[in-house]
Write an enzyme that holds these catalytic residues in place. Structure first.
Site, PDB file in Angstrom:
ATOM      1  N   LYS A   1     -31.930  24.340  15.670  1.00 19.89           N
ATOM      2  CA  LYS A   1     -31.555  25.668  16.174  1.00 19.89           C
ATOM      3  C   LYS A   1     -30.546  26.324  15.230  1.00 19.89           C
ATOM      4  O   LYS A   1     -29.989  25.648  14.345  1.00 19.89           O
ATOM      5  CB  LYS A   1     -30.977  25.531  17.591  1.00 19.89           C
ATOM      6  CG  LYS A   1     -29.724  24.681  17.673  1.00 19.89           C
ATOM      7  CD  LYS A   1     -29.436  24.240  19.114  1.00 19.89           C
ATOM      8  CE  LYS A   1     -28.153  23.431  19.168  1.00 19.89           C
ATOM      9  NZ  LYS A   1     -27.964  22.776  20.471  1.00 19.89           N
TER      10      LYS A   1
ATOM     11  N   ARG B   1     -24.841  24.100  32.720  1.00 17.85           N
ATOM     12  CA  ARG B   1     -25.074  25.129  31.721  1.00 17.85           C
ATOM     13  C   ARG B   1     -26.520  25.576  31.844  1.00 17.85           C
ATOM     14  O   ARG B   1     -26.809  26.685  32.230  1.00 17.85           O
ATOM     15  CB  ARG B   1     -24.768  24.516  30.342  1.00 17.85           C
ATOM     16  CG  ARG B   1     -24.578  25.480  29.241  1.00 17.85           C
ATOM     17  CD  ARG B   1     -24.180  24.769  27.960  1.00 17.85           C
ATOM     18  NE  ARG B   1     -25.247  23.918  27.416  1.00 17.85           N
ATOM     19  CZ  ARG B   1     -25.271  23.463  26.177  1.00 17.85           C
ATOM     20  NH1 ARG B   1     -24.280  23.751  25.336  1.00 17.85           N
ATOM     21  NH2 ARG B   1     -26.257  22.705  25.745  1.00 17.85           N
TER      22      ARG B   1
ATOM     23  N   TYR C   1      -2.713  39.197   1.017  1.00 16.89           N
ATOM     24  CA  TYR C   1      -2.289  40.122   2.073  1.00 16.89           C
ATOM     25  C   TYR C   1      -1.026  39.618   2.770  1.00 16.89           C
ATOM     26  O   TYR C   1      -0.931  38.447   3.122  1.00 16.89           O
ATOM     27  CB  TYR C   1      -3.396  40.293   3.122  1.00 16.89           C
ATOM     28  CG  TYR C   1      -4.505  41.221   2.677  1.00 16.89           C
ATOM     29  CD1 TYR C   1      -4.246  42.570   2.402  1.00 16.89           C
ATOM     30  CD2 TYR C   1      -5.806  40.764   2.535  1.00 16.89           C
ATOM     31  CE1 TYR C   1      -5.265  43.418   2.000  1.00 16.89           C
ATOM     32  CE2 TYR C   1      -6.837  41.606   2.138  1.00 16.89           C
ATOM     33  CZ  TYR C   1      -6.553  42.938   1.870  1.00 16.89           C
ATOM     34  OH  TYR C   1      -7.547  43.772   1.473  1.00 16.89           O
TER      35      TYR C   1
ATOM     36  N   MET D   1     -11.528  39.014   3.000  1.00 16.53           N
ATOM     37  CA  MET D   1     -12.944  39.151   3.345  1.00 16.53           C
ATOM     38  C   MET D   1     -13.849  38.507   2.292  1.00 16.53           C
ATOM     39  O   MET D   1     -14.794  37.791   2.622  1.00 16.53           O
ATOM     40  CB  MET D   1     -13.305  40.630   3.505  1.00 16.53           C
ATOM     41  CG  MET D   1     -14.740  40.850   3.947  1.00 16.53           C
ATOM     42  SD  MET D   1     -15.179  42.595   4.035  1.00 16.53           S
ATOM     43  CE  MET D   1     -14.164  43.145   5.404  1.00 16.53           C
TER      44      MET D   1
END
Ligand SMILES: *Cc1c(COP(=O)(O)O)cnc(C)c1O
Length: 376
Positions: free
Chosen positions: A42, A140, A261, A309
């Site tokens: 998955k 679940r 940063y 990023m």
């Protein structure tokens, strides 16, 4: 090799996936389980590429695959058409016809899933294969106790369904001290006694290492990809992936200079800072700011400052041979995904499934690397 150019032209980061190590891991898990062992692929094969992973494991003899959804099943069936490919999320909405058209074998999680699958079997006048998921305490997915009782009273609800496996999922298999494991196994045995006879499927990766969770089909995911299924003990699995990033620039800074940063790291001495072109947009958690370690030429290199990023910065002061064009190992044999996860306050699963789409992915297989575009 760290420090040498792994060869992807123009790439600033390269994700190597060793499909032979993956196949070895599947063989080890199968031997350990002593019974057939599926592969859970998955989330695009835990981020490594479901198509490539499933194709390699099918070639190694794996006959059962689990995915989350019908869309994921479709991709796996293109490379493993003979296999049982089972969407764990069941027949969400009115997916029965789509799932049947694909040739997938759904996991039925409720009486309404059962009713939809049985109705389709009636309409098409053929037996339809399925797994039945019983909730034994995870709360679940799967039949809750009340639905199990209703099914036990009226087993004709399963008419037309070829019941391949009855399965359950353990909530804490990696923690043998957790009493929930024994409770779930007891409830599962009671459930099976009330259902038509069918083979059982219990263990995930960690469950394979619990003798009491052996069944007719194990369902490992994480361990296939090299994550440690026995967190309190040394990892028995081979590493499958290696994430390498190229150094873009190296600069000299003086004592007191701050990096990144908000200047969260301050040089205590004259320092050399190496910058790579990988950041949180590529799935490296920002929580690793000032906490991660990369590897270069046999040595750990500390990440300094914030993860941006698209960029990260490392303190290369003690490694004069590290320069522009050097390659750092971010995840791999020297920097296990489990350790990266621990430093970020998460689990290896989250690190793998977040692996970014910008990496140049290279699948290694019997000395013949094949390059693949992300998402291909
Ligand atoms: C994801 C999943 C697995 C695989 O678990 P791992 O811990 O990755 O081995 C097995 N069974 C079910 C129901 C799952 O959702």
């Amino acid at each position: 090799m760290a420090g040498t150019d792994p060869g992807a032209p123009g790439a600033i980061a390269r994700l190597e996936i060793d499909l032979d190590a993956l196949a070895s891991n599947h063989a080890l898990l199968t031997a350990r389980h002593g019974a057939p062992t599926a592969a859970v692929v998955k989330a695009d094969g835990y981020g490594l590429g479901a198509r490539q992973v499933a194709a390699r494991l099918a070639r190694a003899g794996c006959r059962h695959f689990f995915v989350a959804s019908a869309a994921e099943a479709e991709r796996v069936l293109t490379v493993a058409p003979e296999a049982m490919v089972a969407p764990l999320n069941g027949l969400a909405g009115d997916a029965a016809e789509d799932v049947a058209a694909l040739g997938a074998t759904p996991v039925l999680n409720s009486l309404s899933d059962i009713a939809a699958w049985a109705a389709l079997a009636r309409r098409t006048e053929r037996k339809l294969p399925a797994l039945l998921h019983v909730d034994t305490g995870m709360h679940r997915l799967g039949l809750p106790a009340r639905e199990l009782a209703a099914l036990a009273e009226d087993p004709a609800r399963l008419d037309g369904i070829d019941l391949r496996f009855v399965m359950t999922h353990l909530a804490a298999a990696e923690d043998p001290a957790d009493p929930s494991v024994a409770e779930q196994l007891t409830r599962f045995a009671q459930a099976r006694a009330r259902l038509p006879p069918a083979p059982a499927s219990i263990a995930n990766s960690a469950g394979i290492f619990l003798p009491e969770a052996v069944s007719d089909l194990a369902r490992p995911g994480a361990a296939l990809y090299g994550l440690n299924p026995t967190p309190d003990r040394p990892n028995p699995m081979q590493p499958v992936l290696r994430l390498m990033a190229r150094v873009l620039q190296v600069r000299e800074i003086g004592p007191g200079a701050r990096v990144g940063y908000n200047g969260t790291w301050t040089a205590a001495r004259g320092s050399r800072i190496a910058t790579i072109g990988v950041g949180y947009a590529d799935g490296i958690p920002r929580a690793l700011s000032n906490r991660a370690t990369a590897f270069f030429d046999g040595a750990p290199i500390p990440l300094v400052g914030r993860v941006s990023m698209d960029l990260m910065t490392f303190d290369a002061t003690d490694h004069p041979s590290l320069g522009p064009g050097s390659w750092l190992e971010l995840i791999g044999p020297h920097v296990p995904a489990d350790a990266v996860a621990a430093a970020a306050g998460t689990i290896g699963y989250e690190i793998l499934t977040a692996l970014g789409a910008r990496y140049s992915r290279v699948y290694l297989e019997q000395d013949c690397p094949t390059r693949d575009r992300p998402g291909a």
